[in-house]
Every structure is written in C-alpha cells, then in structure tokens.
Scaffold this motif. Structure first.
Motif, PDB file in Angstrom:
ATOM      1  N   LYS A   4      45.261  20.212  36.801  1.00 14.68           N
ATOM      2  CA  LYS A   4      45.923  20.186  38.128  1.00 14.68           C
ATOM      3  C   LYS A   4      47.188  20.262  38.276  1.00 14.68           C
ATOM      4  N   GLN A   5      47.668  18.771  37.808  1.00 16.53           N
ATOM      5  CA  GLN A   5      49.172  18.758  37.878  1.00 16.53           C
ATOM      6  C   GLN A   5      50.055  19.841  37.469  1.00 16.53           C
ATOM      7  N   ASP A   6      49.737  20.378  36.314  1.00 18.13           N
ATOM      8  CA  ASP A   6      50.664  21.419  35.765  1.00 18.13           C
ATOM      9  C   ASP A   6      50.454  22.687  36.551  1.00 18.13           C
ATOM     10  N   PHE A   7      49.456  23.107  37.176  1.00 18.47           N
ATOM     11  CA  PHE A   7      49.189  24.002  38.307  1.00 18.47           C
ATOM     12  C   PHE A   7      49.852  23.785  39.501  1.00 18.47           C
ATOM     13  N   ARG A   8      49.781  22.639  39.940  1.00 19.04           N
ATOM     14  CA  ARG A   8      50.684  22.488  41.014  1.00 19.04           C
ATOM     15  C   ARG A   8      52.247  22.162  40.915  1.00 19.04           C
ATOM     16  N   ASN A   9      52.565  22.000  39.631  1.00 14.67           N
ATOM     17  CA  ASN A   9      54.140  22.128  39.323  1.00 14.67           C
ATOM     18  C   ASN A   9      54.485  23.664  39.205  1.00 14.67           C
ATOM     19  N   LEU A  10      53.485  24.287  38.947  1.00 11.32           N
ATOM     20  CA  LEU A  10      53.701  25.650  38.505  1.00 11.32           C
ATOM     21  C   LEU A  10      53.910  26.442  40.179  1.00 11.32           C
ATOM     22  N   LEU A  11      52.901  25.949  41.089  1.00 11.39           N
ATOM     23  CA  LEU A  11      53.048  26.398  42.253  1.00 11.39           C
ATOM     24  C   LEU A  11      54.383  26.005  43.001  1.00 11.39           C
ATOM     25  N   LYS A  40      41.857  37.119  34.501  1.00  8.44           N
ATOM     26  CA  LYS A  40      41.360  38.425  35.317  1.00  8.44           C
ATOM     27  C   LYS A  40      40.029  38.284  35.879  1.00  8.44           C
ATOM     28  N   ARG A  41      39.240  37.534  35.362  1.00  7.66           N
ATOM     29  CA  ARG A  41      37.853  37.348  35.775  1.00  7.66           C
ATOM     30  C   ARG A  41      37.529  36.212  36.615  1.00  7.66           C
ATOM     31  N   ILE A  42      38.478  35.075  36.723  1.00  2.00           N
ATOM     32  CA  ILE A  42      38.586  34.015  37.735  1.00  2.00           C
ATOM     33  C   ILE A  42      38.928  34.472  39.056  1.00  2.00           C
ATOM     34  N   PRO A  43      38.019  34.282  39.888  1.00  2.00           N
ATOM     35  CA  PRO A  43      38.418  34.848  41.243  1.00  2.00           C
ATOM     36  C   PRO A  43      39.746  34.275  41.743  1.00  2.00           C
ATOM     37  N   LEU A  44      40.242  33.047  41.700  1.00  2.00           N
ATOM     38  CA  LEU A  44      41.458  32.641  41.873  1.00  2.00           C
ATOM     39  C   LEU A  44      42.461  33.339  41.457  1.00  2.00           C
ATOM     40  N   PHE A  45      42.284  33.886  40.178  1.00  2.00           N
ATOM     41  CA  PHE A  45      43.544  34.464  39.423  1.00  2.00           C
ATOM     42  C   PHE A  45      43.574  35.838  39.429  1.00  2.00           C
ATOM     43  N   ALA A  46      42.276  36.520  39.695  1.00  2.00           N
ATOM     44  CA  ALA A  46      41.847  37.962  39.518  1.00  2.00           C
ATOM     45  C   ALA A  46      43.159  38.754  39.921  1.00  2.00           C
ATOM     46  N   ASN A  47      43.541  38.676  41.124  1.00  2.00           N
ATOM     47  CA  ASN A  47      44.458  39.549  41.678  1.00  2.00           C
ATOM     48  C   ASN A  47      45.826  39.380  41.500  1.00  2.00           C
ATOM     49  N   LEU A  48      46.076  38.470  40.626  1.00  2.00           N
ATOM     50  CA  LEU A  48      47.690  38.207  40.437  1.00  2.00           C
ATOM     51  C   LEU A  48      48.305  39.343  39.485  1.00  2.00           C
ATOM     52  N   ASP A  49      49.518  39.532  39.590  1.00  2.00           N
ATOM     53  CA  ASP A  49      50.209  40.479  38.742  1.00  2.00           C
ATOM     54  C   ASP A  49      50.358  39.841  37.248  1.00  2.00           C
ATOM     55  N   PRO A  50      50.454  40.823  36.273  1.00  2.00           N
ATOM     56  CA  PRO A  50      50.791  40.128  34.977  1.00  2.00           C
ATOM     57  C   PRO A  50      51.528  39.200  34.728  1.00  2.00           C
ATOM     58  N   THR A  51      52.984  39.254  35.197  1.00  2.00           N
ATOM     59  CA  THR A  51      53.808  38.212  35.124  1.00  2.00           C
ATOM     60  C   THR A  51      53.405  36.942  35.715  1.00  2.00           C
ATOM     61  N   SER A 109      57.396  25.608  41.879  1.00  2.00           N
ATOM     62  CA  SER A 109      58.454  26.241  41.182  1.00  2.00           C
ATOM     63  C   SER A 109      58.333  27.743  41.314  1.00  2.00           C
ATOM     64  N   ASN A 110      57.028  28.223  41.749  1.00  2.00           N
ATOM     65  CA  ASN A 110      56.986  29.840  41.819  1.00  2.00           C
ATOM     66  C   ASN A 110      56.330  30.231  43.284  1.00  2.00           C
ATOM     67  N   THR A 111      57.471  30.635  43.969  1.00  2.00           N
ATOM     68  CA  THR A 111      56.812  30.813  45.310  1.00  2.00           C
ATOM     69  C   THR A 111      55.937  32.068  45.651  1.00  2.00           C
ATOM     70  N   ALA A 112      56.164  33.069  44.443  1.00  2.00           N
ATOM     71  CA  ALA A 112      55.242  34.284  44.436  1.00  2.00           C
ATOM     72  C   ALA A 112      53.898  33.895  43.987  1.00  2.00           C
ATOM     73  N   LEU A 113      53.861  32.935  42.908  1.00  2.00           N
ATOM     74  CA  LEU A 113      52.513  32.739  42.582  1.00  2.00           C
ATOM     75  C   LEU A 113      51.705  31.899  43.887  1.00  2.00           C
ATOM     76  N   ALA A 114      52.673  31.071  44.336  1.00  2.00           N
ATOM     77  CA  ALA A 114      52.031  30.292  45.343  1.00  2.00           C
ATOM     78  C   ALA A 114      51.347  30.963  46.725  1.00  2.00           C
ATOM     79  N   GLU A 115      52.150  31.801  47.085  1.00  2.00           N
ATOM     80  CA  GLU A 115      51.792  32.775  48.237  1.00  2.00           C
ATOM     81  C   GLU A 115      50.589  33.710  47.772  1.00  2.00           C
ATOM     82  N   GLN A 116      50.431  34.333  46.514  1.00  2.00           N
ATOM     83  CA  GLN A 116      49.339  34.956  45.966  1.00  2.00           C
ATOM     84  C   GLN A 116      47.982  34.306  46.008  1.00  2.00           C
ATOM     85  N   ILE A 117      48.177  32.691  45.329  1.00  2.00           N
ATOM     86  CA  ILE A 117      46.988  32.012  45.266  1.00  2.00           C
ATOM     87  C   ILE A 117      46.493  31.749  46.949  1.00  2.00           C
TER      88      ILE A 117
END
Length: 148
Positions: free
Chosen positions: A116-123, A14-25, A125-133
């Motif tokens: 980075k690889q895990d993060f990219r794989n997550l993006l 929640k303190r990392i600017p890249l992730f701060a505004n993401l929803d809890p899910t 597979s998860n369009t909501a996360l990719a859009e928010q990022i």
C-alpha cells in the motif's frame, strides 16, 4: 527472468478491475514497484482484522482465504483457494478497511506483492495514474450503488 515476471504481471494487472483500464505505461510503472516473495506452505500472510497493507498476486503456489474460527472447537471456514496467476487484496490499496478474512499458503508459494505504501507513493508521484485510479474507483462505487 525480470521480463518473464513483467509479462506475467502485465497479464494479471489487466484482469484486476482497479488496474484493467490503465494504459501500458502506467502498468509498467506499477510493475516496477512489485516485489517477489517466497513463502513456505502453512505460512500466515495475514489475519482477519489486520490492516490491509498490500495486493497479492500468486506467481506459483496456492493460498487459502478463510474466516478464522469464532469459538474454540470451531473450524476455519474456507472462502477461496487462489492459485497460479490469481490475486487478492487489491481493495486494500485504496481503502483503510481491515482485512475481512485471513490468508495462509497451502503450498510453497511465490507471491508478488505491491505494498500500500509503495502504491500511495506511486500515486503521489504520478498524476496520470492517480487520475485513472480515481476514475476507476468512482465508476466501481457507482456500479456497486446501482446493484443494491
């Protein structure tokens, strides 16, 4: 133990600017891809100029960020010391810019790592996360341009 780590990670994300505004899910999706590693004191996590390949979050310990000595006889130049619940390297997840400093443990350290690889794989597979990022990155770039 996992719940304790999840709680620590959630507070830090929640303190990392890249992730701060993401929803809890989405925070919990990211947490599932973070691993905890142990590094002894004086362990080099990465060198200046290395490929940025991960976000680091310190659970316990201390890491020094520094510029390596440019010439023989010079001393490294300390940039920062990061301790419990601190983080660094988050921009490596979204850019291909080499590391602009080196990192070394000062104390025995427990460090959470999101590769980075895990993060990219997550993006992927998860369009909501990719859009928010993406939205967060665009906003940060606009903010940086306005500050110039």
């Amino acid at each position: 133990m996992a719940n304790e780590n999840d709680s620590i990670l959630l507070d830090i994300l929640k303190r990392i600017p890249l992730f701060a505004n993401l929803d809890p899910t989405l925070h919990h999706e990211i947490i599932q891809h973070i691993v905890l590693m142990y590094y002894p004191a004086n362990y080099n996590l990465f060198k200046e100029g290395d490929d940025g390949d991960a976000l680091y979050i310190i659970k316990k310990g201390m890491v020094q960020i520094f510029h390596e000595a440019k010439e023989e006889g010079d001393l490294p130049k300390k940039v920062a010391e990061i301790t419990d619940n601190g983080f660094f390297g988050e921009m490596a997840l979204v850019s291909d810019v080499p590391r602009n400093a080196a990192a070394r443990t000062i104390l025995d350290s427990e460090v959470f790592i999101l590769s980075k690889q895990d993060f990219r794989n997550l993006l992927d597979s998860n369009t909501a996360l990719a859009e928010q990022i993406s939205a967060t990155m665009i906003a940060r770039l606009k903010e940086n341009d306005q500050q110039k």
